[in-house]
Design a protein around this motif. Structure first.
Motif, PDB file in Angstrom:
ATOM      1  N   GLU A 224       0.835  -1.205   0.000  1.00 46.74           N
ATOM      2  CA  GLU A 224       0.000   0.000   0.000  1.00 46.74           C
ATOM      3  C   GLU A 224       0.867   1.251   0.000  1.00 46.74           C
ATOM      4  OE1 GLU A 224      -2.972   2.655   2.817  1.00 46.74           O
ATOM      5  OE2 GLU A 224      -2.251   0.714   3.558  1.00 46.74           O
ATOM      6  N   ALA A 225       1.898   1.254   0.856  1.00 47.33           N
ATOM      7  CA  ALA A 225       2.780   2.420   0.925  1.00 47.33           C
ATOM      8  C   ALA A 225       3.498   2.634  -0.408  1.00 47.33           C
ATOM      9  CB  ALA A 225       3.789   2.242   2.059  1.00 47.33           C
ATOM     10  N   TRP A 226       3.965   1.542  -1.017  1.00 46.13           N
ATOM     11  CA  TRP A 226       4.654   1.663  -2.316  1.00 46.13           C
ATOM     12  C   TRP A 226       3.703   2.193  -3.385  1.00 46.13           C
ATOM     13  CZ3 TRP A 226       4.089  -0.095  -7.255  1.00 46.13           C
ATOM     14  CH2 TRP A 226       5.192   0.041  -8.104  1.00 46.13           C
ATOM     15  N   LEU A 227       2.487   1.669  -3.413  1.00 43.79           N
ATOM     16  CA  LEU A 227       1.510   2.121  -4.405  1.00 43.79           C
ATOM     17  C   LEU A 227       1.222   3.612  -4.253  1.00 43.79           C
ATOM     18  CD1 LEU A 227      -0.943  -0.919  -4.280  1.00 43.79           C
ATOM     19  CD2 LEU A 227       0.360  -0.205  -6.285  1.00 43.79           C
ATOM     20  N   ARG A 228       1.066   4.071  -3.034  1.00 45.94           N
ATOM     21  CA  ARG A 228       0.775   5.494  -2.814  1.00 45.94           C
ATOM     22  C   ARG A 228       1.976   6.366  -3.173  1.00 45.94           C
ATOM     23  NH1 ARG A 228      -4.101   6.083  -0.563  1.00 45.94           N
ATOM     24  NH2 ARG A 228      -4.967   4.395   0.702  1.00 45.94           N
ATOM     25  N   ARG A 229       3.159   5.865  -2.943  1.00 44.78           N
ATOM     26  CA  ARG A 229       4.365   6.651  -3.203  1.00 44.78           C
ATOM     27  C   ARG A 229       4.639   6.794  -4.692  1.00 44.78           C
ATOM     28  NH1 ARG A 229       7.952   3.498  -0.740  1.00 44.78           N
ATOM     29  NH2 ARG A 229       7.195   4.246   1.281  1.00 44.78           N
ATOM     30  N   HIS A 230       4.169   5.832  -5.496  1.00 47.94           N
ATOM     31  CA  HIS A 230       4.523   5.814  -6.914  1.00 47.94           C
ATOM     32  C   HIS A 230       3.309   5.924  -7.826  1.00 47.94           C
ATOM     33  CE1 HIS A 230       8.683   4.746  -5.963  1.00 47.94           C
ATOM     34  NE2 HIS A 230       8.194   3.891  -5.083  1.00 47.94           N
ATOM     35  N   MET A 231       2.221   6.520  -7.386  1.00 48.55           N
ATOM     36  CA  MET A 231       0.995   6.580  -8.186  1.00 48.55           C
ATOM     37  C   MET A 231       1.247   7.251  -9.542  1.00 48.55           C
ATOM     38  SD  MET A 231      -2.133   7.331  -5.511  1.00 48.55           S
ATOM     39  CE  MET A 231      -1.426   8.846  -4.867  1.00 48.55           C
ATOM     40  N   PRO A 232       0.863   6.583 -10.635  1.00 48.28           N
ATOM     41  CA  PRO A 232       1.075   7.164 -11.963  1.00 48.28           C
ATOM     42  C   PRO A 232       0.052   8.257 -12.281  1.00 48.28           C
ATOM     43  CG  PRO A 232      -0.078   5.085 -12.159  1.00 48.28           C
ATOM     44  CD  PRO A 232       0.256   5.250 -10.691  1.00 48.28           C
ATOM     45  N   VAL A 233       0.473   9.194 -13.093  1.00 52.85           N
ATOM     46  CA  VAL A 233      -0.432  10.230 -13.594  1.00 52.85           C
ATOM     47  C   VAL A 233      -1.196   9.657 -14.785  1.00 52.85           C
ATOM     48  CG1 VAL A 233      -0.551  12.480 -14.728  1.00 52.85           C
ATOM     49  CG2 VAL A 233       1.030  12.122 -12.808  1.00 52.85           C
ATOM     50  N   MET A 234      -2.506   9.755 -14.754  1.00 55.89           N
ATOM     51  CA  MET A 234      -3.345   9.278 -15.857  1.00 55.89           C
ATOM     52  C   MET A 234      -3.472  10.383 -16.892  1.00 55.89           C
ATOM     53  SD  MET A 234      -7.391   8.292 -15.785  1.00 55.89           S
ATOM     54  CE  MET A 234      -7.769  10.061 -15.754  1.00 55.89           C
ATOM     55  N   ASP A 235      -3.065  10.110 -18.128  1.00 56.07           N
ATOM     56  CA  ASP A 235      -3.110  11.156 -19.151  1.00 56.07           C
ATOM     57  C   ASP A 235      -4.510  11.361 -19.726  1.00 56.07           C
ATOM     58  OD1 ASP A 235      -3.209   8.753 -20.497  1.00 56.07           O
ATOM     59  OD2 ASP A 235      -1.688   9.264 -21.993  1.00 56.07           O
ATOM     60  N   ARG A 236      -5.314  10.297 -19.787  1.00 52.61           N
ATOM     61  CA  ARG A 236      -6.687  10.433 -20.277  1.00 52.61           C
ATOM     62  C   ARG A 236      -7.530   9.330 -19.675  1.00 52.61           C
ATOM     63  NH1 ARG A 236      -7.119   9.546 -26.579  1.00 52.61           N
ATOM     64  NH2 ARG A 236      -9.294   9.085 -26.055  1.00 52.61           N
ATOM     65  N   ALA A 237      -8.792   9.636 -19.436  1.00 55.79           N
ATOM     66  CA  ALA A 237      -9.712   8.658 -18.856  1.00 55.79           C
ATOM     67  C   ALA A 237     -10.351   7.839 -19.971  1.00 55.79           C
ATOM     68  CB  ALA A 237     -10.785   9.353 -18.035  1.00 55.79           C
ATOM     69  N   VAL A 238     -10.419   6.522 -19.765  1.00 54.69           N
ATOM     70  CA  VAL A 238     -11.066   5.627 -20.722  1.00 54.69           C
ATOM     71  C   VAL A 238     -11.947   4.646 -19.951  1.00 54.69           C
ATOM     72  CG1 VAL A 238      -9.052   5.770 -22.247  1.00 54.69           C
ATOM     73  CG2 VAL A 238      -9.282   3.823 -20.694  1.00 54.69           C
ATOM     74  N   THR A 239     -12.804   3.957 -20.656  1.00 51.37           N
ATOM     75  CA  THR A 239     -13.543   2.869 -20.016  1.00 51.37           C
ATOM     76  C   THR A 239     -12.601   1.684 -19.839  1.00 51.37           C
ATOM     77  OG1 THR A 239     -14.355   2.312 -22.237  1.00 51.37           O
ATOM     78  CG2 THR A 239     -15.886   3.429 -20.747  1.00 51.37           C
TER      79      THR A 239
END
Length: 399
Positions: A245-260
């Motif tokens: 959980e800590a690793w996931l929060r520390r490295h969250m990717p930026v989403m460039d566009r929303a898709v289904t």
């Protein structure tokens, strides 16, 4: 982990979790409902007549014409939902009088994955005419007519594997012959491309929220979702889950566009007709969301869903084609680039989600007698440590 009676959670504790882990409104509603009803009775076999009466009530409430339900029977399969097949004799709008084979898909007292029947209904409805999906007819989102929330959809022709093939639970371990792979693989890529380039703003997806583009909101909603489920359901600490959980929060990717996002796009979750090898229906949309395309790409390329080709060396994504070819074909079909770092993050995220469902929710519903599939759920828990080891390795190998 603080001492809390999770089988009888207090309103204050539920409220604290909701505040601590902000997520989409509909997911929050479903998880809150689960906790508020947890102290209620577990699963007990219900007469088929109960589902027949409830289904008839649902149809009468949303369809004004004359109809008759017949040939009701239980359907086997599925690790999370109860299913009843039946035939409806009705005046189908625009098609006249006909007898239509249908399926009722209903939740048990608690499922290994708590999801929204309304979201599932809306997603399948939205993709009619875009990718092959079963027709959906009615939804009892709150369980007003049936014992639990449910939806009604139609049968689609096809199989999930060749008639002579063998596979494990949920389609794992299915091996397709080369000729069949060659016909299905292009369709497999094409359908995913259509899902990810679909204009969801033109559909009725009112049960979904759209994460902000060029931000980490999508990733944060996802981590909050599964961390909240872990807090609600886990009975013992697993240190690696806290580290993940800590690793996931520390490295969250930026989403460039929303898709289904389908969220379970793989071999075993589509039907195809054997005589012409055409994909006839995509199934299991219950975890779908509007989010980051890399979640699907990470899930689809998971090694558990593939196998080696006949040469014993080439690994085939979902048993269909090599990963490099799959990603290249995907980029050409969508015009969207694949961020390998984002794919890697979502591979960790997917393992985190699955470990939560197995070690926390799976244990609790099987131990508490909340599901009709307690034996299967207990069996599935056995692969949990394999997931943890894979997750640990992915974190160590992260770029």
């Amino acid at each position: 982990m603080p001492v809390v009676d999770k089988d009888r959670p207090s309103p204050d504790w539920i409220a604290a979790l909701r505040k601590r882990f902000p997520i989409e409104k509909e997911i929050d509603r479903v998880l809150t409902r689960k906790m508020e009803r947890r102290a209620g009775p577990g699963y007990s076999p219900m007469p088929l007549g109960t589902l027949i009466e409830g289904t008839e009530s649902l149809i009468r409430s949303q369809f004004g014409g004359k109809c008759q339900l017949s040939d009701a029977r239980w359907l086997s399969g599925g690790a999370s939902k109860l299913q009843m097949a039946f035939v409806l004799d009705w005046d189908r709008p625009g098609q006249g009088r006909q007898k239509t084979p249908m399926v009722l898909r209903m939740e048990p007292a608690e499922s290994i994955v708590e999801t929204s029947r309304l979201r599932e209904f809306q997603l399948i409805k939205a993709f009619e005419g875009t990718v092959p999906v079963p027709p959906v007819f009615w939804c009892d989102a709150e369980g007003q007519h049936l014992p639990y929330p449910a939806l009604v959809y139609g049968f689609s022709e096809g199989v999930t594997k060749p008639s002579a093939a063998h596979s494990g639970v949920t389609g794992l371990g299915t091996h397709l012959p080369p000729e069949l792979r060659g016909k299905l693989a292009p369709q497999f890529v094409e359908c995913l491309a259509k899902i990810h380039t679909f204009d969801y703003r033109k559909a009725d997806l009112s049960a979904f929220q759209i994460p902000e583009a060029n931000s980490t909101q999508c990733a944060e909603w996802g981590v909050n979702w599964w961390t909240r489920v872990w807090e609600e359901d886990a009975d013992e600490e697993v240190p690696l889950m806290r580290l993940a959980e800590a690793w996931l929060r520390r490295h969250m990717p930026v989403m460039d566009r929303a898709v289904t996002v389908h969220a379970d796009y793989r071999l075993g979750n589509f039907l195809f007709t054997e005589h012409d090898a055409r994909i006839s229906a995509w199934l299991d949309w219950e975890l779908g969301r509007i989010g980051d395309r890399h979640q699907d790409l990470a899930w689809t390329t998971t090694r558990a869903f593939g196998h080696l080709a006949e040469d014993g060396k080439t690994f085939l994504t979902c048993g269909l084609l090599p990963e490099a070819e799959f990603l290249d074909a995907y980029e050409k079909a969508t015009g969207l680039k694949v961020d390998t770092n984002a794919v890697h993050w979502y591979k960790v995220y997917n393992d985190y989600m699955m470990a939560t469902l197995l070690f926390a929710t799976g244990y609790r519903i099987a131990n508490g007698g909340k599901t009709h599939q307690d034996v299967l759920i207990t069996w599935l828990m056995g692969i949990g440590n394999t997931l943890l080891e894979e997750m640990r390795t992915l974190i160590e190998e992260a770029p």
